[in-house]
Design an enzyme around this catalytic site. Sequence first.
Site, PDB file in Angstrom:
ATOM      1  N   ASP A 176      12.634 -26.160  53.424  1.00 16.48           N
ATOM      2  CA  ASP A 176      12.271 -25.975  54.838  1.00 16.48           C
ATOM      3  C   ASP A 176      12.281 -27.277  55.636  1.00 16.48           C
ATOM      4  O   ASP A 176      11.499 -27.457  56.575  1.00 16.48           O
ATOM      5  CB  ASP A 176      10.895 -25.302  54.970  1.00 16.48           C
ATOM      6  CG  ASP A 176      10.858 -23.959  54.268  1.00 16.48           C
ATOM      7  OD1 ASP A 176      11.913 -23.322  54.170  1.00 16.48           O
ATOM      8  OD2 ASP A 176       9.769 -23.558  53.829  1.00 16.48           O
ATOM      9  N   LYS A 204      17.205 -27.861  57.265  1.00 16.68           N
ATOM     10  CA  LYS A 204      18.609 -27.957  56.850  1.00 16.68           C
ATOM     11  C   LYS A 204      19.498 -27.071  57.714  1.00 16.68           C
ATOM     12  O   LYS A 204      20.588 -27.479  58.118  1.00 16.68           O
ATOM     13  CB  LYS A 204      18.753 -27.527  55.378  1.00 16.68           C
ATOM     14  CG  LYS A 204      17.982 -28.389  54.409  1.00 16.68           C
ATOM     15  CD  LYS A 204      18.069 -27.847  52.992  1.00 16.68           C
ATOM     16  CE  LYS A 204      17.393 -26.510  52.786  1.00 16.68           C
ATOM     17  NZ  LYS A 204      15.931 -26.511  52.915  1.00 16.68           N
ATOM     18  N   GLY A 251      15.454 -19.513  53.689  1.00 17.00           N
ATOM     19  CA  GLY A 251      15.334 -19.046  55.073  1.00 17.00           C
ATOM     20  C   GLY A 251      15.677 -20.222  55.962  1.00 17.00           C
ATOM     21  O   GLY A 251      14.917 -21.178  56.028  1.00 17.00           O
ATOM     22  N   HIS A 252      16.850 -20.165  56.570  1.00 13.93           N
ATOM     23  CA  HIS A 252      17.330 -21.294  57.367  1.00 13.93           C
ATOM     24  C   HIS A 252      17.356 -20.888  58.836  1.00 13.93           C
ATOM     25  O   HIS A 252      18.049 -19.961  59.223  1.00 13.93           O
ATOM     26  CB  HIS A 252      18.727 -21.726  56.888  1.00 13.93           C
ATOM     27  CG  HIS A 252      18.732 -22.218  55.469  1.00 13.93           C
ATOM     28  ND1 HIS A 252      19.868 -22.564  54.786  1.00 13.93           N
ATOM     29  CD2 HIS A 252      17.714 -22.454  54.603  1.00 13.93           C
ATOM     30  CE1 HIS A 252      19.554 -22.971  53.570  1.00 13.93           C
ATOM     31  NE2 HIS A 252      18.251 -22.902  53.431  1.00 13.93           N
ATOM     32  N   THR A 298       9.071 -16.466  46.086  1.00 16.95           N
ATOM     33  CA  THR A 298       9.355 -15.652  47.266  1.00 16.95           C
ATOM     34  C   THR A 298       9.484 -14.170  46.899  1.00 16.95           C
ATOM     35  O   THR A 298       9.683 -13.338  47.779  1.00 16.95           O
ATOM     36  CB  THR A 298      10.668 -16.102  47.938  1.00 16.95           C
ATOM     37  OG1 THR A 298      11.729 -15.968  46.978  1.00 16.95           O
ATOM     38  CG2 THR A 298      10.587 -17.549  48.397  1.00 16.95           C
ATOM     39  N   GLN A 320      16.713 -24.718  49.438  1.00 13.09           N
ATOM     40  CA  GLN A 320      15.488 -25.287  48.836  1.00 13.09           C
ATOM     41  C   GLN A 320      15.508 -26.823  49.001  1.00 13.09           C
ATOM     42  O   GLN A 320      16.154 -27.317  49.908  1.00 13.09           O
ATOM     43  CB  GLN A 320      15.346 -24.870  47.364  1.00 13.09           C
ATOM     44  CG  GLN A 320      15.037 -23.385  47.170  1.00 13.09           C
ATOM     45  CD  GLN A 320      16.234 -22.476  47.309  1.00 13.09           C
ATOM     46  OE1 GLN A 320      17.265 -22.684  46.689  1.00 13.09           O
ATOM     47  NE2 GLN A 320      16.129 -21.434  48.115  1.00 13.09           N
ATOM     48  N   ARG A 373       4.611 -16.819  55.023  1.00 19.90           N
ATOM     49  CA  ARG A 373       3.392 -17.484  54.533  1.00 19.90           C
ATOM     50  C   ARG A 373       3.188 -18.811  55.264  1.00 19.90           C
ATOM     51  O   ARG A 373       4.160 -19.503  55.566  1.00 19.90           O
ATOM     52  CB  ARG A 373       3.526 -17.797  53.030  1.00 19.90           C
ATOM     53  CG  ARG A 373       3.557 -16.586  52.134  1.00 19.90           C
ATOM     54  CD  ARG A 373       3.781 -16.962  50.677  1.00 19.90           C
ATOM     55  NE  ARG A 373       5.123 -17.468  50.438  1.00 19.90           N
ATOM     56  CZ  ARG A 373       5.554 -17.915  49.264  1.00 19.90           C
ATOM     57  NH1 ARG A 373       4.732 -17.951  48.224  1.00 19.90           N
ATOM     58  NH2 ARG A 373       6.791 -18.334  49.122  1.00 19.90           N
TER      59      ARG A 373
HETATM   60  P1  GDP Z   1      15.442 -24.943  56.266  1.00 18.19           P
HETATM   61  O1  GDP Z   1      15.059 -23.934  55.267  1.00 18.19           O
HETATM   62  O2  GDP Z   1      15.552 -26.317  55.697  1.00 18.19           O
HETATM   63  O3  GDP Z   1      16.668 -24.575  57.057  1.00 18.19           O
HETATM   64  O4  GDP Z   1      14.252 -25.001  57.309  1.00 18.19           O
HETATM   65  P2  GDP Z   1      13.435 -23.745  57.931  1.00 18.19           P
HETATM   66  O5  GDP Z   1      14.259 -23.105  58.969  1.00 18.19           O
HETATM   67  O6  GDP Z   1      12.871 -22.899  56.859  1.00 18.19           O
HETATM   68  O7  GDP Z   1      12.191 -24.494  58.542  1.00 18.19           O
HETATM   69  C1  GDP Z   1      12.333 -25.483  59.491  1.00 18.19           C
HETATM   70  C2  GDP Z   1      11.504 -25.106  60.704  1.00 18.19           C
HETATM   71  O8  GDP Z   1      11.474 -26.196  61.582  1.00 18.19           O
HETATM   72  C3  GDP Z   1      12.125 -23.955  61.482  1.00 18.19           C
HETATM   73  O9  GDP Z   1      11.112 -23.257  62.134  1.00 18.19           O
HETATM   74  C4  GDP Z   1      13.003 -24.688  62.503  1.00 18.19           C
HETATM   75  O10 GDP Z   1      13.247 -23.913  63.676  1.00 18.19           O
HETATM   76  C5  GDP Z   1      12.131 -25.854  62.809  1.00 18.19           C
HETATM   77  N1  GDP Z   1      12.810 -27.099  63.218  1.00 18.19           N
HETATM   78  C6  GDP Z   1      13.906 -27.690  62.700  1.00 18.19           C
HETATM   79  N2  GDP Z   1      14.088 -28.897  63.254  1.00 18.19           N
HETATM   80  C7  GDP Z   1      13.078 -29.060  64.148  1.00 18.19           C
HETATM   81  C8  GDP Z   1      12.676 -30.120  65.004  1.00 18.19           C
HETATM   82  O11 GDP Z   1      13.296 -31.181  65.046  1.00 18.19           O
HETATM   83  N3  GDP Z   1      11.545 -29.920  65.737  1.00 18.19           N
HETATM   84  C9  GDP Z   1      10.845 -28.748  65.711  1.00 18.19           C
HETATM   85  N4  GDP Z   1       9.771 -28.627  66.478  1.00 18.19           N
HETATM   86  N5  GDP Z   1      11.180 -27.746  64.891  1.00 18.19           N
HETATM   87  C10 GDP Z   1      12.279 -27.913  64.121  1.00 18.19           C
HETATM   88  P1  IMO Z   2      14.871 -23.090  51.998  1.00 19.09           P
HETATM   89  O1  IMO Z   2      16.321 -23.028  51.629  1.00 19.09           O
HETATM   90  C1  IMO Z   2      10.730 -23.537  50.733  1.00 19.09           C
HETATM   91  C2  IMO Z   2       9.668 -21.997  46.789  1.00 19.09           C
HETATM   92  C3  IMO Z   2       8.756 -20.810  46.708  1.00 19.09           C
HETATM   93  C4  IMO Z   2       8.054 -21.091  45.398  1.00 19.09           C
HETATM   94  C5  IMO Z   2       9.159 -21.704  44.551  1.00 19.09           C
HETATM   95  C6  IMO Z   2       9.850 -20.720  43.617  1.00 19.09           C
HETATM   96  O2  IMO Z   2      14.518 -22.223  53.160  1.00 19.09           O
HETATM   97  O3  IMO Z   2      14.416 -24.500  52.142  1.00 19.09           O
HETATM   98  P2  IMO Z   2      11.573 -18.743  44.044  1.00 19.09           P
HETATM   99  O4  IMO Z   2      11.460 -17.520  44.914  1.00 19.09           O
HETATM  100  O5  IMO Z   2      12.719 -19.626  44.419  1.00 19.09           O
HETATM  101  O6  IMO Z   2      11.546 -18.444  42.597  1.00 19.09           O
HETATM  102  O7  IMO Z   2      10.219 -19.570  44.352  1.00 19.09           O
HETATM  103  O8  IMO Z   2      10.121 -22.220  45.461  1.00 19.09           O
HETATM  104  N1  IMO Z   2      10.879 -21.812  47.619  1.00 19.09           N
HETATM  105  C7  IMO Z   2      11.062 -22.371  48.817  1.00 19.09           C
HETATM  106  N2  IMO Z   2      10.228 -23.118  49.572  1.00 19.09           N
HETATM  107  N3  IMO Z   2      11.972 -23.296  51.173  1.00 19.09           N
HETATM  108  C8  IMO Z   2      12.835 -22.573  50.419  1.00 19.09           C
HETATM  109  O9  IMO Z   2      14.134 -22.398  50.737  1.00 19.09           O
HETATM  110  C9  IMO Z   2      12.369 -22.036  49.199  1.00 19.09           C
HETATM  111  N4  IMO Z   2      12.931 -21.275  48.234  1.00 19.09           N
HETATM  112  C10 IMO Z   2      12.013 -21.162  47.269  1.00 19.09           C
HETATM  113  O10 IMO Z   2       7.855 -20.770  47.790  1.00 19.09           O
HETATM  114  O11 IMO Z   2       7.086 -22.090  45.589  1.00 19.09           O
HETATM  115 MG    MG Z   3      13.595 -22.487  54.959  1.00 18.01          MG
END
Ligand code: GDP
Ligand code: IMO
Ligand code: MG
Length: 423
Positions: A13, A16, A40-41, A130, A224, A302
């Site tokens: 998270d 990316k 979840g991107h 997850t 991840q 979560r």
């Molecule tokens: P990923 O899994 O690495 O693609 O990241 P996620 O989408 O799960 O989580 C990143 C969160 O940060 C999401 O809610 C994005 O919309 C948000 N986000 C990404 N870059 C920025 C930023 O520079 N500032 C803010 N405020 N939110 C950001």
């Molecule tokens: P992105 O690509 C954050 C975490 C889960 C748990 C552990 C194992 O959005 O960054 P799993 O379901 O993979 O067996 O869970 O890894 N986890 C993540 N945490 N971002 C993710 O993906 C994740 N994918 C799995 O919360 O702790």
């Molecule tokens: Mg994510």
Amino acid sequence: MPNVVIVGAQWGDEGKGKIIDFLTEESDIVVRAQGGNNAGHTVIVDGEKHVLHLIPSGILWPDKTCVIGNGVVMDPVSLVGEIDGLRARGRAITPANLLLSNRAHLALPIHRALDRFREARLGAAKLGTTGRGIGPAYADKAHRGGLRLADLMVPKDFAAKFEPKVEETNELLATVGLEQLHFADECEKLLEAGEKLAPHVTDTAVFIHRQLKAGKSLLFEGAQGSHLDVDFGTYPFVTSSSTIAGGACTGAGVGPHAIDRVIGVCKAYTTRVGSGPFPTENEGFSDKLHALGREFGATTGRPRGCGWLDLVLLRYSAIISGMDELAVTNLDGLDDFDTIPVCVAYELDGQRLETPPVRIEDWERVTPIFEDWAGWRQDISSVRRWQDLPANAQAYLDRLSEALELPIRMAGVGPDRLQTLVR
Ligand code: GDP
Ligand code: IMO
Ligand code: MG
């Protein structure tokens, strides 16, 4: 544009998806090589929020090709749902812009049931997965009992291979009184999804090879983060794939020399969702970000734990992926501080650790050594040029860059596509 691998440098998270979307403009093909719909991107374009789970974050650019490689574990029903969701928003998904590896292993309902089963058995020691069946799907692959997308393309054979797996799973579920799976129902749903996916299925390693030969540029989308890596992460509180740059090679079928550049993505602070150690976690900071509606998991909803930036994590991530550069997102999450604690090392039994320990028992005992870095106490979300960032925000990034000996060229000041600054 060179061929680039994007890896998460923390516990997932990191933002990316937003960085991938940003870099896709300059690339031809975006490839996912590991993980599954545990990812979840989030990408926000023109005010519209998209959360991508299996489909690469490059999909929002028309005329780019997205590939789901052999290293991904793919839930066919969930993938069809994702495709339908994008189509409902007017995005074209065709066999020209989405290719699926025929070698990708399937994440099946039995794997989700086993995921739940194992988590329930672990009780308080659960991993906090997850629930998408990721661990059991990869275990099945390694155990040589997995089913692949190519299998799903031949319904009769698939049914014959799937049935005993359902029976075996049901036997296990019965021992703890968990609900049984219905083979016929599950099989029908899977075959229906398989039929819809069929036009997209191919040998993606060959496709990628041809594109490389033609001089096209590839962007590998890591899922991840480095500290969820099955080898290098906070084991056992990890996911079940290789989340580091090397995973792009085995998960897509390209040689290491096809990769020109590795870019790590981190938040300007640290977050973690699920169980496992988190030395710099800070409850007050978590509450503050949650109150702003930030840091809720994109896949499970979560709340993510939040804490200060941790250089021990980043230093190690840089090593294990051979990072060339770091992109820093969510700088705006630190807008409200006079000083910002940054963890520069850990202490364990009177010793200073610059890189992480191995055993989970030691991970749980480390204490962070903090330095206070100057804050900027200013809303930076409307800044659009690097040079317009407050001096202390620039200094925060410079100090980080210096500490890790990595250039920082991209920084995020908000979730929108337009809120990425380039130096
Ligand atoms: P990923 O899994 O690495 O693609 O990241 P996620 O989408 O799960 O989580 C990143 C969160 O940060 C999401 O809610 C994005 O919309 C948000 N986000 C990404 N870059 C920025 C930023 O520079 N500032 C803010 N405020 N939110 C950001
Ligand atoms: P992105 O690509 C954050 C975490 C889960 C748990 C552990 C194992 O959005 O960054 P799993 O379901 O993979 O067996 O869970 O890894 N986890 C993540 N945490 N971002 C993710 O993906 C994740 N994918 C799995 O919360 O702790
Ligand atoms: Mg994510």
